[in-house]
Design an enzyme around this catalytic site. Structure first.
Site, PDB file in Angstrom:
ATOM      1  N   LYS B  80       0.845  -1.195   0.000  1.00  0.00           N
ATOM      2  CA  LYS B  80       0.000   0.000   0.000  1.00  0.00           C
ATOM      3  C   LYS B  80       0.886   1.253   0.000  1.00  0.00           C
ATOM      4  CE  LYS B  80      -3.964   1.970   2.580  1.00  0.00           C
ATOM      5  NZ  LYS B  80      -4.839   1.772   3.759  1.00  0.00           N
ATOM      6  N   SER B 155      -9.803   1.695   2.962  1.00  0.00           N
ATOM      7  CA  SER B 155      -8.944   2.444   2.079  1.00  0.00           C
ATOM      8  C   SER B 155      -7.916   1.627   1.308  1.00  0.00           C
ATOM      9  CB  SER B 155      -8.209   3.518   2.888  1.00  0.00           C
ATOM     10  OG  SER B 155      -7.317   2.906   3.807  1.00  0.00           O
ATOM     11  N   SER B 179      -9.905  -0.616   7.115  1.00  0.00           N
ATOM     12  CA  SER B 179      -9.345  -0.365   5.787  1.00  0.00           C
ATOM     13  C   SER B 179      -8.703  -1.563   5.097  1.00  0.00           C
ATOM     14  CB  SER B 179      -8.314   0.766   5.853  1.00  0.00           C
ATOM     15  OG  SER B 179      -8.963   2.016   5.842  1.00  0.00           O
TER      16      SER B 179
END
Lengths: 101, 480, 485
Positions: B80, B155, B179
């Site tokens: 990420k 997210s 997330s």
């Protein structure tokens, strides 16, 4: 509803600006969220004590031993503007001084 | 065997047997990624697929030849874009960090690299991890591999997307309020949010520091266990990291389920939860019952407050954490103004997206004098209350079961302007972050329309292994 | 004539002399090439996390105990949020509601009597970097982050101080203790000791007491500046009262900066501009447990503080206030003095030798008393030689020089070099006779009433004996001889 004064003062702290044309939308979005927070008001938290179990002992702290710092080359690799060994920023003119001028 | 479909355990075996090379693995994933990029609506899971991944693979193959391979030698992972990899850009999906190259690596990345892991690329995310859909990215939304007009969840949407679409076998994500689990659920894969402190946060760009935790996404429970076994554990650079050892958890051992006790809190599994999701949860709980598990519905009213607590504490911490993005040292700087105040306000107003601005505003609001006691202090107290209740629950039960999301993946753009309704999709997940406990999203299959459905199973602190072992049994059973 | 009293409270910042910074392992020291002691943590890079320096916590406890404070059993850090270019994270890690030490006091001397200034709290925090403004045409300012993250103690007093002079002696008292504990070098010019003072007047008028607006005075970079700034502020507030009758209720607290060149304070910030720092608990750091045992240990290690020591040295050794002050400034120095002086009947002389001669020697060699190998007993033996009339004060200085060079016993040096004083009357008579006979003109001058000729003749006697003649005996003999004639 968040009043103008509060809106201004929180934006000032946040170092943010919101365009005039979306200000009302922003205000109502924030407002709906803050209104939602009201559900916490009813909760009785009298009996809640601080959680000392999360504390650490002195032995878990860092020993006072030096380690290597960044080289100038590394600083240059990410700094927006690096000059003569310094981080350079547009001359700091504070509001008061700007007004005096 | 198809490289891109294979779990890590199989890739590892093939590498060990000399059937394939790390270079071939990287190429296979790159080709699959590039093929998708030519689609009319690319998935947009990666912000950047690293050019140097193949070079790293070559090196890894040499290390293997020299006879001293690491535990993860030659195995790839996607990361990420809020976890620092030295020398690579890290943007958090934000314009304010565009062009910022990480001058150091996160502890988790260092540990994986030390055992030979290869980083495929940086994955898309909601800006600064603030979002539940992966739409709030300066690089545009990622798309759900099952239905491209639908969101991936967020997210860590990019991470879930690339794992689901076989552009990476596993990925690192990050959690603050769901997330990792939410996009894992929306994309039909497994997603683990470990116990707070299980993985070092050093080098993870902070959002809500008391809630943040690096998580792992994969297609099989064992893959998550393998990555956790290397990445987890105490780090002297993170004062909140825990003294815990995961090195023995891979491969996951079989678990005897008989006699275990599971609680299903009605507050997050009935009212407002989609019918189809409830149906799938029933299938799972019936399976558990069949295995000799006691499954009980319980009521834990404090769970209804978790979204409110979360959306006070996380923005409060975020408003402070994001103050460092000021246009002074690194990242974006707007120089059109005259005063220092101009520099700050213009840099941040242009550099941050709408959702980030809303959260900074809310955070500063709840911390400001006059509102602190009413909001922040109160939320901290209720959080402690919730933590206590959860911990009580684990004296009677082994697991807490619920949907991961009350709703099915929705269309891109559907909720983008309604923050509160988006915040409420976090109703099932935030309590785990608030209580610091581990939770795993488990894929349960597809809805009638072909959209993935996920279930969440939460355990007591540091019981990641227990969660993964249940999931392994389910995985073998369900074949999803 | 307005009847008023002055009310002052001080906020003092002291930089700690730990090896590393407060929350990272970068070296902690003053100055140097800019931005060479920085890392992800003290630069506030994304993803970096603070880790508490144990030595900082121990130093804080030490300072707190020396200031008679209570020590918290659990302490924690908080974030103070404000944005400025020298503050890379946009917040300062500080302590808000649970300072590590609280409720202490410091006794100071004021007009010959002792006054107690209560200390409200003492807490730990990190220093900011430095903004550098050059008067060039680049349109730029420059930031050096070397200082950023230096551990600081903030010591906040109650408003117990009643004059600018008292404020100075309060801060001097703090400085003395910090130096004694060796936790700070307290250099006001370099900024390792910084003091802000909150000052206002309580004015009595018609049986009522009015308070003037509190001014927080900043930028006082020396004790002299502090005195001047606070005197200026007293006058300014009096004048403002006479002209406008502004009170605390009207204005609250304002911030004023002292300008050393003009000797005046200038308004920097009024109450409306006061920042909201949005303090909240630092989530990156867990609270710290401070065990009783550690507090006990640190308390024991502190020993006698300078002020107590000073009092004891005066009463026990009868030395002057001035000497006692110098000797008590360092543990090693006072210990040296006490080892040399213990049991000797004239400790004043020992004090004088330790301060003047030994002090001068250490200074010229650039070494500290801790590094000095000279046994204290040598100083005492040297003074004994003088007091016993074995050597003159002048010779003693030579012996001292030799003693420090060779690190040998002064008795040994005197013996080896034949430096002992000539006190034998017969031997001296021979010498004086020779001098008198050899200088008839001077003898005649003396007899003619020119007193300076006597001094010349004494000088000649010293010259012949290479300074070893006992001056008292030699003088008597010379007088006798000149009068005899």
């Amino acid at each position: 509803m968040i009043d103008d004064k509060t809106l201004e003062s929180i934006l000032f702290m946040s170092k943010l600006d919101v365009d005039e044309n979306v200000r009302e939308k922003f205000r109502s979005q924030i407002d709906s969220v803050i209104t939602y927070f009201e559900i916490l008001k009813e909760v009785d938290t009298e009996s809640v004590t601080s959680s000392a179990e999360e504390a650490v002992g002195m032995d878990e702290l860092r020993m006072d031993e030096k380690k290597e710092s960044f080289s100038t080359a590394i600083l240059k690799s990410f700094a927006i503007h690096f000059m003569d060994g310094y981080f350079a920023v547009p001359r700091i003119i504070e509001k008061r001084k700007a007004e005096e001028k | 065997m198809n490289i891109i479909e294979a779990p890590l355990s199989e890739l590892k075996e093939m590498l060990d047997n000399g059937d394939i090379s790390a270079v071939e693995i990287v190429r296979a994933f790159r080709e699959n990624y590039e093929r998708d990029e030519r689609e009319e609506l690319p998935l947009n899971g990666y912000i950047e697929f690293f050019d140097d991944a193949e070079k790293a693979a070559q090196k890894s193959d040499q290390v293997r030849e020299s006879g001293d391979p690491g535990i993860l030698e030659g195995l790839p992972i996607a990361v990420k874009d809020n976890i620092l990899i030295s020398g690579h850009e890290v943007t958090c999906g934000s314009a304010i960090l565009e062009g910022f190259k990480a001058p150091y690596s996160s502890t988790v990345v260092e540990r994986l690299r030390a055992e030979g892991m290869i980083f495929l690329g940086r994955t898309n995310m909601d800006e600064f991890a603030m979002g539940s859909t992966c739409e709030y990215s300066v690089y545009g939304p990622s798309r759900n591999p099952y239905e491209r007009n639908h969101v991936t969840g967020g997210s860590s949407g990019g991470s879930a997307c690339v794992v689901s679409a076989a552009q990476a076998p596993v990925a690192l994500g990050s959690e603050t309020g769901g997330s990792v689990r939410l996009p894992a659920s929306f994309c039909g894969i497994y997603g683990l949010k470990p116990t707070y402190g299980s993985l070092s946060r050093y080098g993870l760009v902070a959002f809500g520091s008391s809630l943040d935790q690096i998580g792992i996404l994969g297609r099989v429970p064992d893959d998550i266990a393998l990555v956790l076994s290397v990445a987890g554990g105490y780090d002297p650079n993170d004062s909140t990291s825990a003294n815990v050892d995961f090195s023995g958890i891979y491969p996951l051992k079989r678990m005897k389920l008989k006699g275990k006790r599971v609680a299903i809190p009605v507050e997050i599994s009935e009212e407002g939860v989609d019918e189809e999701i409830r149906g799938k949860i029933k299938v799972f709980s019936d399976w558990l019952t069949g295995m000799g598990v006691t499954v009980e519905k319980i009521s834990l009213p404090v769970l209804k407050l978790s979204v409110a607590i979360y959306y006070i504490i996380a923005p409060a911490e975020a408003s402070s954490n994001l103050s460092r993005f000021d246009g002074i040292k690194y990242g974006f700087r707007d120089t059109t103004g005259e005063t220092l105040e101009d520099l700050y306000v213009r840099t941040r107003t242009r550099g941050f997206g709408e959702e980030v601005k809303r959260r900074i505003f809310i955070g500063n609001y709840v911390l400001s004098s006059g509102y602190y006691d009413e909001y922040y202090k109160k939320a901290m107290e209720v959080r402690r209350l919730l933590k206590g209740r959860i911990s009580e629950l684990f004296t009677k039960y082994d697991f807490i079961l619920s949907p991961t999301s009350p709703v099915l993946p929705f269309r891109i753009g559907e909720k983008v302007d309604d923050p509160l309704s988006l915040y409420l999709t976090d109703i099932c997940t935030t309590f785990a972050n608030l209580a610091s406990i581990p939770a795993l999203s488990v894929p349960l299959g597809l809805s009638k329309k072909g959209l993935p459905i996920g279930l969440q199973i939460a355990g007591n602190m540091f019981e990641e292994e227990k969660l993964l072992r249940v999931a392994k049994l389910w995985h073998e059973e369900s074949n999803f | 004539m307005v009847k008023y009293s002055v009310v002052i409270g001080c906020e003092v910042h002291v930089q700690l002399l730990t090896k590393t910074k407060a929350f990272c392992s970068c070296e902690n020291r003053f100055g140097g090439i800019p931005n060479t002691r920085v890392c992800p943590v003290c630069l506030g890079l994304p993803g970096a996390l603070p880790v508490v320096n144990r030595a900082m916590v121990e130093y804080a406890i030490k300072a707190g105990l020396a200031l008679n404070c209570k020590v918290a059993s659990v302490t924690k850090f908080d974030r103070k949020n404000y944005m400025y270019p020298d503050l890379p994270k946009g917040y300062q890690i500080s302590q808000y509601d649970i300072p590590i030490c609280y409720e202490g006091y410091l006794d100071i001397e004021s007009d010959g009597s002792t006054r107690r200034v209560r200390i409200r709290r003492l807490h730990m925090e990190e220093d900011a970097g430095k903004n550098i403004h050059l008067e060039d045409d680049s349109g730029l300012s420059y930031v050096d982050f070397n200082r950023c993250g230096t551990p600081l103690l903030e010591i906040v007093s109650e408003p117990d101080i009643t004059s600018p002079e008292e404020a100075v002696s309060y801060v001097q008292g703090l400085k003395e203790i910090m130096l004694y504990l060796e936790i700070s070098d307290c250099n006001m010019e370099e900024g390792s000791l910084r003091c802000d003072a909150n000052i206002n007047l309580h004015i009595e008028e018609g049986g009522e007491v009015f308070e003037t607006p509190i001014a927080e005075v900043k930028n006082m970079n020396s004790f002299k500046a502090m005195k001047n700034a606070l005197h200026y502020e007293v006058e300014r507030q009096l004048k403002e009262w006479r002209e406008h009758r502004y009170t605390l209720k009207d204005f609250g607290k304002i911030t004023r900066g002292y300008d050393d060149r003009t000797g005046k304070t200038i308004l920097q910030r009024s109450k409306e501009e006061e920042s909201d720092y949005r303090y909240f608990p630092e989530p990156d750091l867990k609270p710290i447990l401070i065990p009783e045992e550690l507090i006990r240990e640190i308390r024991q290690s502190i020993g006698e503080l300078p002020r107590e020591k000073r009092k004891r040295l005066i009463s026990e050794y009868g030395i002057t206030e001035k000497d006692a002050k110098i000797l008590s400034s360092s543990v090693a120095l006072s210990a040296y003095f006490e080892r040399a002086a213990k049991g000797y009947r004239e400790p004043r002389k020992i004090a004088n030798w330790v301060i003047t001669e030994l002090g001068g020697f250490l200074n010229s060699e650039g070494i500290s008393i801790e590094e000095c190998n000279l046994p204290p007993v040598y100083i005492r033996k040297l003074v004994e030689l003088i007091d016993g009339g074995k050597i003159s004060g002048k010779i003693a200085k030579d012996v001292f020089a030799e003693m420090t060079r060779t690190n040998s016993n002064p008795e040994e040096i005197v013996r080896r070099k034949g430096l002992s004083q000539i006190t034998d009357r017969e031997e001296l008579q021979r010498v004086v006779k020779g001098v008198v006979e050899g200088n008839p003109k001077s003898v005649a001058d003396f007899k003619g009433g020119k007193d300076h000729a006597f001094k010349f003749l004494m000088g000649q006697i010293m010259k012949v004996t290479r300074g070893r003649a006992n001056p008292r005996i030699a003088r008597d003999i010379l007088k006798e001889m000149l009068e005899d004639d």
